[in-house]
Design a protein around this motif. Structure first.
Motif, PDB file in Angstrom:
ATOM      1  N   SER A 172     -96.404 -21.984  85.119  1.00 22.64           N
ATOM      2  CA  SER A 172     -97.029 -20.853  84.436  1.00 22.64           C
ATOM      3  C   SER A 172     -96.491 -20.672  83.016  1.00 22.64           C
ATOM      4  O   SER A 172     -97.110 -19.969  82.214  1.00 22.64           O
ATOM      5  N   ASP A 173     -95.364 -21.304  82.713  1.00 26.22           N
ATOM      6  CA  ASP A 173     -94.735 -21.127  81.401  1.00 26.22           C
ATOM      7  C   ASP A 173     -94.733 -22.415  80.573  1.00 26.22           C
ATOM      8  O   ASP A 173     -93.909 -22.596  79.687  1.00 26.22           O
ATOM      9  N   GLU A 174     -95.665 -23.299  80.863  1.00 31.32           N
ATOM     10  CA  GLU A 174     -95.832 -24.524  80.075  1.00 31.32           C
ATOM     11  C   GLU A 174     -97.238 -24.526  79.498  1.00 31.32           C
ATOM     12  O   GLU A 174     -98.212 -24.388  80.237  1.00 31.32           O
ATOM     13  N   PHE A 175     -97.339 -24.703  78.172  1.00 31.63           N
ATOM     14  CA  PHE A 175     -98.620 -24.566  77.492  1.00 31.63           C
ATOM     15  C   PHE A 175     -98.931 -25.813  76.661  1.00 31.63           C
ATOM     16  O   PHE A 175     -98.061 -26.372  76.001  1.00 31.63           O
ATOM     17  N   ARG A 176    -100.187 -26.234  76.708  1.00 32.35           N
ATOM     18  CA  ARG A 176    -100.648 -27.390  75.953  1.00 32.35           C
ATOM     19  C   ARG A 176    -102.038 -27.097  75.387  1.00 32.35           C
ATOM     20  O   ARG A 176    -102.646 -26.064  75.689  1.00 32.35           O
ATOM     21  N   ARG A 177    -102.546 -28.034  74.594  1.00 33.56           N
ATOM     22  CA  ARG A 177    -103.914 -27.964  74.087  1.00 33.56           C
ATOM     23  C   ARG A 177    -104.653 -29.232  74.508  1.00 33.56           C
ATOM     24  O   ARG A 177    -104.696 -30.222  73.765  1.00 33.56           O
ATOM     25  N   ASP A 211    -100.835 -23.879  84.918  1.00 33.10           N
ATOM     26  CA  ASP A 211    -101.466 -23.258  86.083  1.00 33.10           C
ATOM     27  C   ASP A 211    -102.857 -22.730  85.728  1.00 33.10           C
ATOM     28  O   ASP A 211    -103.783 -22.789  86.547  1.00 33.10           O
ATOM     29  N   GLY A 212    -103.022 -22.252  84.487  1.00 35.79           N
ATOM     30  CA  GLY A 212    -104.341 -21.812  84.053  1.00 35.79           C
ATOM     31  C   GLY A 212    -105.334 -22.956  84.034  1.00 35.79           C
ATOM     32  O   GLY A 212    -106.509 -22.792  84.398  1.00 35.79           O
ATOM     33  N   PHE A 213    -104.874 -24.135  83.632  1.00 30.57           N
ATOM     34  CA  PHE A 213    -105.743 -25.311  83.654  1.00 30.57           C
ATOM     35  C   PHE A 213    -106.111 -25.669  85.091  1.00 30.57           C
ATOM     36  O   PHE A 213    -107.257 -26.026  85.377  1.00 30.57           O
ATOM     37  N   GLY A 214    -105.135 -25.572  85.997  1.00 27.86           N
ATOM     38  CA  GLY A 214    -105.434 -25.848  87.404  1.00 27.86           C
ATOM     39  C   GLY A 214    -106.516 -24.937  87.946  1.00 27.86           C
ATOM     40  O   GLY A 214    -107.419 -25.378  88.685  1.00 27.86           O
ATOM     41  N   ARG A 215    -106.464 -23.668  87.593  1.00 30.35           N
ATOM     42  CA  ARG A 215    -107.500 -22.732  88.048  1.00 30.35           C
ATOM     43  C   ARG A 215    -108.850 -23.051  87.405  1.00 30.35           C
ATOM     44  O   ARG A 215    -109.908 -22.893  88.023  1.00 30.35           O
ATOM     45  N   MET A 216    -108.803 -23.520  86.160  1.00 25.17           N
ATOM     46  CA  MET A 216    -110.027 -23.944  85.477  1.00 25.17           C
ATOM     47  C   MET A 216    -110.689 -25.094  86.237  1.00 25.17           C
ATOM     48  O   MET A 216    -111.912 -25.117  86.439  1.00 25.17           O
ATOM     49  N   VAL A 217    -109.865 -26.057  86.670  1.00 23.40           N
ATOM     50  CA  VAL A 217    -110.372 -27.185  87.444  1.00 23.40           C
ATOM     51  C   VAL A 217    -110.951 -26.703  88.772  1.00 23.40           C
ATOM     52  O   VAL A 217    -112.039 -27.133  89.191  1.00 23.40           O
ATOM     53  N   ALA A 218    -110.234 -25.813  89.437  1.00 22.82           N
ATOM     54  CA  ALA A 218    -110.712 -25.301  90.725  1.00 22.82           C
ATOM     55  C   ALA A 218    -112.100 -24.682  90.582  1.00 22.82           C
ATOM     56  O   ALA A 218    -113.012 -24.958  91.376  1.00 22.82           O
ATOM     57  N   ARG A 219    -112.290 -23.844  89.590  1.00 22.27           N
ATOM     58  CA  ARG A 219    -113.587 -23.201  89.385  1.00 22.27           C
ATOM     59  C   ARG A 219    -114.669 -24.230  89.082  1.00 22.27           C
ATOM     60  O   ARG A 219    -115.796 -24.136  89.595  1.00 22.27           O
ATOM     61  N   ALA A 220    -114.333 -25.237  88.263  1.00 20.61           N
ATOM     62  CA  ALA A 220    -115.327 -26.250  87.889  1.00 20.61           C
ATOM     63  C   ALA A 220    -115.783 -27.057  89.094  1.00 20.61           C
ATOM     64  O   ALA A 220    -116.930 -27.523  89.143  1.00 20.61           O
ATOM     65  N   TYR A 221    -114.911 -27.220  90.071  1.00 17.56           N
ATOM     66  CA  TYR A 221    -115.237 -28.014  91.261  1.00 17.56           C
ATOM     67  C   TYR A 221    -115.564 -27.125  92.468  1.00 17.56           C
ATOM     68  O   TYR A 221    -115.583 -27.605  93.600  1.00 17.56           O
ATOM     69  N   GLY A 222    -115.834 -25.856  92.206  1.00 20.75           N
ATOM     70  CA  GLY A 222    -116.284 -24.959  93.262  1.00 20.75           C
ATOM     71  C   GLY A 222    -115.241 -24.613  94.295  1.00 20.75           C
ATOM     72  O   GLY A 222    -115.576 -24.349  95.463  1.00 20.75           O
ATOM     73  N   GLN A 223    -113.967 -24.591  93.901  1.00 18.99           N
ATOM     74  CA  GLN A 223    -112.900 -24.263  94.833  1.00 18.99           C
ATOM     75  C   GLN A 223    -112.209 -22.971  94.418  1.00 18.99           C
ATOM     76  O   GLN A 223    -112.419 -22.458  93.311  1.00 18.99           O
ATOM     77  N   ASP A 224    -111.395 -22.441  95.313  1.00 24.54           N
ATOM     78  CA  ASP A 224    -110.736 -21.160  95.099  1.00 24.54           C
ATOM     79  C   ASP A 224    -109.568 -21.323  94.125  1.00 24.54           C
ATOM     80  O   ASP A 224    -108.579 -21.989  94.457  1.00 24.54           O
ATOM     81  N   GLY A 226    -107.275 -19.360  93.466  1.00 23.92           N
ATOM     82  CA  GLY A 226    -106.064 -18.789  94.034  1.00 23.92           C
ATOM     83  C   GLY A 226    -105.272 -19.764  94.880  1.00 23.92           C
ATOM     84  O   GLY A 226    -104.117 -19.476  95.246  1.00 23.92           O
ATOM     85  N   LEU A 227    -105.851 -20.923  95.191  1.00 26.06           N
ATOM     86  CA  LEU A 227    -105.152 -21.928  95.999  1.00 26.06           C
ATOM     87  C   LEU A 227    -104.232 -22.818  95.167  1.00 26.06           C
ATOM     88  O   LEU A 227    -103.477 -23.625  95.727  1.00 26.06           O
ATOM     89  N   ILE A 228    -104.295 -22.690  93.843  1.00 29.46           N
ATOM     90  CA  ILE A 228    -103.401 -23.485  92.985  1.00 29.46           C
ATOM     91  C   ILE A 228    -101.975 -22.953  93.127  1.00 29.46           C
ATOM     92  O   ILE A 228    -101.710 -21.789  92.822  1.00 29.46           O
ATOM     93  N   PRO A 229    -101.025 -23.780  93.592  1.00 25.98           N
ATOM     94  CA  PRO A 229     -99.630 -23.334  93.680  1.00 25.98           C
ATOM     95  C   PRO A 229     -99.007 -23.228  92.287  1.00 25.98           C
ATOM     96  O   PRO A 229     -99.253 -24.084  91.426  1.00 25.98           O
ATOM     97  N   VAL A 230     -98.224 -22.187  92.079  1.00 22.30           N
ATOM     98  CA  VAL A 230     -97.692 -21.883  90.750  1.00 22.30           C
ATOM     99  C   VAL A 230     -96.175 -21.726  90.817  1.00 22.30           C
ATOM    100  O   VAL A 230     -95.631 -21.181  91.787  1.00 22.30           O
ATOM    101  N   SER A 231     -95.485 -22.200  89.790  1.00 27.75           N
ATOM    102  CA  SER A 231     -94.042 -21.977  89.644  1.00 27.75           C
ATOM    103  C   SER A 231     -93.705 -21.962  88.166  1.00 27.75           C
ATOM    104  O   SER A 231     -94.582 -22.145  87.317  1.00 27.75           O
TER     105      SER A 231
END
Length: 272
Positions: A172-177, A211-224, A226-231
């Motif tokens: 959650s505390d790693e950011f990229r472009r 983690d934000g990118f992971g949630r972006m992927v989940a939405r794009a592929y029709g998945q929840d 909230g299932l992305i594990p975060v640390s």
């Protein structure tokens, strides 16, 4: 113009080969195994690298080869490719990485010096030093997370975490472009056509946490999402790791006709 893509079996390399071919250029590629119709090449073998380039005689060499666990592939291999390209009079474009920066709140400009905090970042910094010394006119393209469809390692990781085939968490505390593979490949070919020399950042305009990118992927592929594990990075226990590494690509955006799209426009299954 004969184009040689070193590392053509990779995600970026295959896109570069496809775009160069579509533009009408004869394209030859290499891979470490020689599969997929590409020529076999171990870039750590200086003699073999010289022999291959002497045989192909390309006008343009694009080096995408890397292995984040191997100094010899990233650093020595880059030097070998540059020496071989210089020997045959080819132009070289070298693909580098944001991993050579230590991380800071302010975005990194094109000419900022490397400040690596881990071995892979140091290897990419050494590669840049070698390329610039051997071929000062070569464009050195620093880029970030390469995204697109599920061939992207970043997409594969997120999907693996969602379906349970991969363990771990996204920070959650790693950011990229992140940058779309299509945009990056088009930008690389355009930079060569422009005769650009030296360092340049080519990344997307959108800042995204892992983690934000992971949630972006989940939405794009029709998945929840909230299932992305975060640390956090500290909780991950992976040792030194850059947190905020944001590439400022203003120079590229001003130079190029290619639009560098935000990550939110570029994630999802093919055709969507």
């Amino acid at each position: 113009m004969t184009v040689l893509v070193v590392g053509a079996s990779g995600y970026l390399g295959s896109e570069l080969a496809a775009q160069a071919s579509a533009a009408g250029h004869p394209v030859t590629g290499t891979s470490t195994t020689g599969t997929g119709g590409w020529l076999r090449l171990d870039v750590t073998d200086r003699s073999a690298t010289h022999q291959l380039l002497a045989s192909v005689r390309p006008q343009l060499v694009i080096n995408t080869a890397y292995r984040n666990t191997s100094w010899t592939v990233c650093a020595d291999g880059a030097a070998n490719v540059a020496l071989a390209a210089a020997a045959v009079g080819a132009r070289l474009v070298h693909i580098s990485s944001d991993a050579l920066h230590a991380g800071r709140p302010a975005p990194y400009l094109d000419d900022d010096e490397p400040t690596p905090v881990h071995r892979y970042g140091a290897a990419k910094a050494a590669a840049e030093t070698a390329v610039a010394a051997i071929m000062p006119a070569a464009p050195i393209v620093r880029t970030s997370l390469i995204i697109g469809d599920e061939r992207s390692k970043q997409i594969q990781l997120a999907l693996g975490l969602l379906n349970g085939s991969v363990t771990g968490a996204l920070f959650s505390d790693e950011f990229r472009r992140p940058v779309a593979v299509h945009d990056l490949a088009a930008a690389v070919l355009e930079l060569d056509a422009l005769g650009y020399s030296g360092l340049i950042n080519v990344a997307g305009p959108e800042t995204v946490s892992r983690d934000g990118f992971g949630r972006m992927v989940a939405r794009a592929y029709g998945q929840d999402p909230g299932l992305i594990p975060v640390s956090t990075i500290a909780e991950g226990g992976l040792g030194p790791r850059p947190a905020n590494v944001l590439l400022d690509s203003s120079r590229a955006a001003a130079l190029l006709k290619t639009r560098l799209r935000p990550a939110s426009e570029c994630v999802g299954p093919p055709g969507l």
